[in-house]
Write a protein that holds these residues in place. Structure first.
Motif, PDB file in Angstrom:
ATOM      1  N   THR A  22      30.764 -10.269  16.836  1.00 37.90           N
ATOM      2  CA  THR A  22      31.631 -10.670  15.724  1.00 37.90           C
ATOM      3  C   THR A  22      31.064 -11.874  14.975  1.00 37.90           C
ATOM      4  O   THR A  22      31.712 -12.430  14.102  1.00 37.90           O
ATOM      5  CB  THR A  22      33.039 -11.034  16.225  1.00 37.90           C
ATOM      6  OG1 THR A  22      32.923 -12.193  17.090  1.00 37.90           O
ATOM      7  CG2 THR A  22      33.687  -9.891  16.991  1.00 37.90           C
ATOM      8  N   GLY A  23      29.857 -12.293  15.336  1.00 36.80           N
ATOM      9  CA  GLY A  23      29.259 -13.466  14.698  1.00 36.80           C
ATOM     10  C   GLY A  23      29.419 -14.726  15.538  1.00 36.80           C
ATOM     11  O   GLY A  23      28.749 -15.720  15.306  1.00 36.80           O
TER      12      GLY A  23
ATOM     13  N   LEU B 216      22.019 -12.881  13.731  1.00 36.70           N
ATOM     14  CA  LEU B 216      23.441 -12.570  13.529  1.00 36.70           C
ATOM     15  C   LEU B 216      23.825 -12.841  12.072  1.00 36.70           C
ATOM     16  O   LEU B 216      24.525 -12.041  11.442  1.00 36.70           O
ATOM     17  CB  LEU B 216      24.328 -13.405  14.459  1.00 36.70           C
ATOM     18  CG  LEU B 216      24.178 -13.193  15.965  1.00 36.70           C
ATOM     19  CD1 LEU B 216      25.161 -14.074  16.732  1.00 36.70           C
ATOM     20  CD2 LEU B 216      24.403 -11.738  16.331  1.00 36.70           C
TER      21      LEU B 216
ATOM     22  N   ASN C  42      24.734  -9.996   9.161  1.00 35.73           N
ATOM     23  CA  ASN C  42      26.034 -10.129   8.496  1.00 35.73           C
ATOM     24  C   ASN C  42      25.865 -10.203   6.975  1.00 35.73           C
ATOM     25  O   ASN C  42      26.589  -9.539   6.221  1.00 35.73           O
ATOM     26  CB  ASN C  42      26.757 -11.370   9.024  1.00 35.73           C
ATOM     27  CG  ASN C  42      28.109 -11.582   8.374  1.00 35.73           C
ATOM     28  OD1 ASN C  42      28.269 -12.459   7.532  1.00 35.73           O
ATOM     29  ND2 ASN C  42      29.074 -10.760   8.727  1.00 35.73           N
ATOM     30  N   THR C  43      24.887 -10.984   6.512  1.00 39.14           N
ATOM     31  CA  THR C  43      24.638 -11.124   5.075  1.00 39.14           C
ATOM     32  C   THR C  43      24.237  -9.776   4.469  1.00 39.14           C
ATOM     33  O   THR C  43      24.748  -9.389   3.410  1.00 39.14           O
ATOM     34  CB  THR C  43      23.522 -12.171   4.829  1.00 39.14           C
ATOM     35  OG1 THR C  43      23.859 -13.345   5.559  1.00 39.14           O
ATOM     36  CG2 THR C  43      23.385 -12.511   3.362  1.00 39.14           C
TER      37      THR C  43
ATOM     38  N   HIS D 288      24.959  -6.800   5.651  1.00 41.02           N
ATOM     39  CA  HIS D 288      26.147  -5.926   5.676  1.00 41.02           C
ATOM     40  C   HIS D 288      27.059  -6.221   4.478  1.00 41.02           C
ATOM     41  O   HIS D 288      27.576  -5.304   3.854  1.00 41.02           O
ATOM     42  CB  HIS D 288      26.950  -6.159   6.961  1.00 41.02           C
ATOM     43  CG  HIS D 288      26.414  -5.448   8.172  1.00 41.02           C
ATOM     44  ND1 HIS D 288      25.398  -4.536   8.135  1.00 41.02           N
ATOM     45  CD2 HIS D 288      26.807  -5.524   9.479  1.00 41.02           C
ATOM     46  CE1 HIS D 288      25.180  -4.068   9.363  1.00 41.02           C
ATOM     47  NE2 HIS D 288      26.007  -4.664  10.192  1.00 41.02           N
ATOM     48  N   LEU D 289      27.255  -7.514   4.182  1.00 39.32           N
ATOM     49  CA  LEU D 289      28.148  -7.871   3.071  1.00 39.32           C
ATOM     50  C   LEU D 289      27.580  -7.373   1.739  1.00 39.32           C
ATOM     51  O   LEU D 289      28.323  -6.893   0.877  1.00 39.32           O
ATOM     52  CB  LEU D 289      28.392  -9.384   3.046  1.00 39.32           C
ATOM     53  CG  LEU D 289      29.251  -9.914   4.215  1.00 39.32           C
ATOM     54  CD1 LEU D 289      29.231 -11.442   4.258  1.00 39.32           C
ATOM     55  CD2 LEU D 289      30.690  -9.402   4.140  1.00 39.32           C
TER      56      LEU D 289
ATOM     57  N   VAL E   9      33.657  -5.526   7.302  1.00 42.90           N
ATOM     58  CA  VAL E   9      32.532  -6.179   7.978  1.00 42.90           C
ATOM     59  C   VAL E   9      33.071  -7.329   8.816  1.00 42.90           C
ATOM     60  O   VAL E   9      33.928  -8.096   8.373  1.00 42.90           O
ATOM     61  CB  VAL E   9      31.519  -6.750   6.946  1.00 42.90           C
ATOM     62  CG1 VAL E   9      30.459  -7.591   7.650  1.00 42.90           C
ATOM     63  CG2 VAL E   9      30.864  -5.637   6.135  1.00 42.90           C
ATOM     64  N   LEU E  10      32.582  -7.432  10.041  1.00 45.54           N
ATOM     65  CA  LEU E  10      32.775  -8.652  10.833  1.00 45.54           C
ATOM     66  C   LEU E  10      31.520  -8.832  11.675  1.00 45.54           C
ATOM     67  O   LEU E  10      31.137  -7.922  12.410  1.00 45.54           O
ATOM     68  CB  LEU E  10      34.018  -8.566  11.727  1.00 45.54           C
ATOM     69  CG  LEU E  10      34.300  -9.835  12.554  1.00 45.54           C
ATOM     70  CD1 LEU E  10      34.641 -11.031  11.674  1.00 45.54           C
ATOM     71  CD2 LEU E  10      35.413  -9.614  13.579  1.00 45.54           C
ATOM     72  N   GLY E  11      30.868  -9.970  11.549  1.00 47.22           N
ATOM     73  CA  GLY E  11      29.643 -10.213  12.309  1.00 47.22           C
ATOM     74  C   GLY E  11      28.596  -9.157  12.011  1.00 47.22           C
ATOM     75  O   GLY E  11      28.292  -8.892  10.842  1.00 47.22           O
ATOM     76  N   VAL E  12      28.083  -8.501  13.046  1.00 46.43           N
ATOM     77  CA  VAL E  12      27.051  -7.478  12.839  1.00 46.43           C
ATOM     78  C   VAL E  12      27.671  -6.084  12.716  1.00 46.43           C
ATOM     79  O   VAL E  12      26.967  -5.086  12.730  1.00 46.43           O
ATOM     80  CB  VAL E  12      26.008  -7.468  13.984  1.00 46.43           C
ATOM     81  CG1 VAL E  12      25.375  -8.836  14.162  1.00 46.43           C
ATOM     82  CG2 VAL E  12      26.610  -6.972  15.300  1.00 46.43           C
TER      83      VAL E  12
ATOM     84  N   TYR F  68      20.522  -6.762  17.497  1.00 45.49           N
ATOM     85  CA  TYR F  68      20.326  -7.948  16.648  1.00 45.49           C
ATOM     86  C   TYR F  68      18.879  -8.084  16.195  1.00 45.49           C
ATOM     87  O   TYR F  68      18.580  -8.793  15.248  1.00 45.49           O
ATOM     88  CB  TYR F  68      20.749  -9.237  17.383  1.00 45.49           C
ATOM     89  CG  TYR F  68      22.147  -9.199  17.981  1.00 45.49           C
ATOM     90  CD1 TYR F  68      23.104  -8.289  17.540  1.00 45.49           C
ATOM     91  CD2 TYR F  68      22.503 -10.095  18.986  1.00 45.49           C
ATOM     92  CE1 TYR F  68      24.374  -8.259  18.100  1.00 45.49           C
ATOM     93  CE2 TYR F  68      23.778 -10.081  19.549  1.00 45.49           C
ATOM     94  CZ  TYR F  68      24.696  -9.153  19.109  1.00 45.49           C
ATOM     95  OH  TYR F  68      25.953  -9.135  19.671  1.00 45.49           O
TER      96      TYR F  68
END
Ligand SMILES: *Cc1c(COP(=O)(O)O)cnc(C)c1O
Length: 423
Positions: A245-246, A328, A332-333, A335-336, A353-356, A402
């Motif tokens: 989840t980051g 991580l 995440n970046t 994914h966003l 999206v949350l974390g990975v 990761y």
């Protein structure tokens, strides 16, 4: 005979209707985020092999730690004995777990970690002379496939053959955005009976339900209600633990803290089956007595296997490197960015999206079944294109190791985007 023919001679696969399922793929090698089959076809493992493998396949650092442990002390029974890897692992985990977690109990897999938490919840009240027989769980929860874990799970077709044979569970709705009050009301109603020993939940993300997400504030409120009514709270972090989840744990987003936590999957970096259930001091104290009957009579032959502990220690060390922490953020970046790219696509009805973890929902005429036609068509398309993704009904999610490279991640996104054109 080919590997596949030899496989079908004797092997029975999980979650598989052998009469209708496609034949399995024989994987012969793995490295980083990549897997190769017997014909040297390359696949990107975009789901970290059921969420267990953050640090890459055949990871040398973990392998060396395992080898070293295997040639020092491979196993010793944990009843009446202890060893360095278990002690050091407990110390390292306590340093990163929520501050109220004080004791930990080893087992072999996610289901047993949950089984233990449920038994402890029930027995802790029994030990104090107030018998409680019910557990509270979310709709569409997944907590594993053994009897107690299965009872807490709410994905109906996983459990329908066993109705009437399971412990009592009161089910409440997940507090997804805009629906929080339904969840709070249902929990308030459930705790009124005074018969609920525990509330088990997947914190912030329901994995098997299709990466369904909800906010920490809502979970904090549910935990507060439980605390006010003396209901023990069990965070099943089997999927969410160790960075997904980051943060180290999904519970790190909360202000309230659970009474118990269940850990497995990424615990050993996908190398050796192992699980841990952790507890507050109060819970341990409910079993601490002159009376032997108040002890927790639960154990598994391989409890705290030293090799598993060594693998977990190496995994934890990798997680805490700057490189892994940067991964991580990097994933995440990306994914966003990908979320922005697809969220307005006419075939996409939801993205999150949350974390990975990334998930999108594909528009369907009727509700798509878990292993239905759409799901099978998508799965086959991804495999054909060299990407391992296992959609849940109409939900496609990505949860990569990761160590996945930017180029590999972009390829996964491209294949998901082209899948939107074939549905
Ligand atoms: C996978 C999973 C389990 C079960 O773990 P197993 O090792 O498959 O028994 C339990 N809870 C959650 C949240 C999971 O994702």
């Amino acid at each position: 005979m080919t590997l596949i023919e030899r496989d079908s001679q004797y092997l029975w696969h999980p979650y598989t209707q052998h009469k209708t399922a496609a034949l399995p793929i024989a994987i012969t090698k793995g490295e980083g985020a990549l897997l190769w089959d017997e014909n040297q076809k390359e696949y990107i493992d975009a789901i970290a092999s059921w969420w267990v493998n953050p640090y890459g396949h055949s990871n040398k650092f973990i392998a060396d730690a395992i080898y070293k442990q295997l040639t020092t002390l491979e196993h010793v029974l944990f009843g009446g004995f202890t060893h360095v890897p278990a002690i050091v692992l407990a110390e390292k985990l306590m340093a990163i777990l929520p501050i109220n977690q004080k004791k930990l109990f080893f087992s072999d897999n996610g289901s047993t970690a949950v089984e233990i938490a449920i038994k402890v919840a029930l027995q802790s009240f029994f030990n104090k002379g107030t018998k409680k027989t019910t557990i509270i769980a979310f709709e569409n929860a997944f907590h594993g496939d053994t009897f107690g874990a299965m009872a807490a799970s709410g994905i109906s077709f996983f459990t329908e053959s066993f109705q009437g044979m399971l412990i009592d569970v009161v089910r409440i709705p997940v507090p997804i955005k805009g629906q929080e009050q339904f969840s709070f009301d249902a929990l308030n109603k459930a705790v009124e009976s005074g018969n609920c020993a525990g509330f088990i939940f997947e914190p912030l993300v329901q994995g098997a339900a299709g990466m369904v997400m909800y906010e920490p504030e809502a979970l904090d409120q549910l935990l507060r209600i439980c605390q006010e009514h003396n209901v023990l709270t069990i965070a099943d972090e089997v999927m969410t633990g160790f960075g997904k989840t980051g943060r180290n744990f999904a519970c790190d987003y909360l202000t309230q803290k659970p009474n118990m936590m269940c850990l497995s999957k990424a615990l050993t970096g996908g190398t050796i089956p192992m699980a841990i259930t952790t507890f507050t001091q109060d819970i341990f104290d409910a079993f601490y007595d002159e009376d032997i009957n108040k002890a927790l009579f639960h154990g598994h032959t391989f409890t705290a296997n030293p090799t598993g502990c060594a693998a977990a220690l190496a995994s934890l060390e990798l997680l805490q490197t700057e490189e892994m922490q940067n991964n991580l953020i990097r994933i995440n970046t990306s994914h966003l960015d990908f979320k922005k790219r697809v969220e307005n696509h006419p075939m996409v009805t939801a993205t999150r999206v949350l974390g990975v973890i990334f998930a999108l929902e594909i528009k369907t005429e009727s509700s798509a079944s878990y292993y239905g036609t759409l799901r099978n068509k998508l799965y086959a398309f991804f495999i054909e294109n060299g990407v391992i993704l296992r959609p849940v009904g109409n939900i496609v999610y990505i949860l990569p190791p990761y160590v996945i490279t930017d180029a590999q991640l972009q390829k996964v996104y491209e294949v998901v985007e082209s899948a939107l054109e074939i549905v």
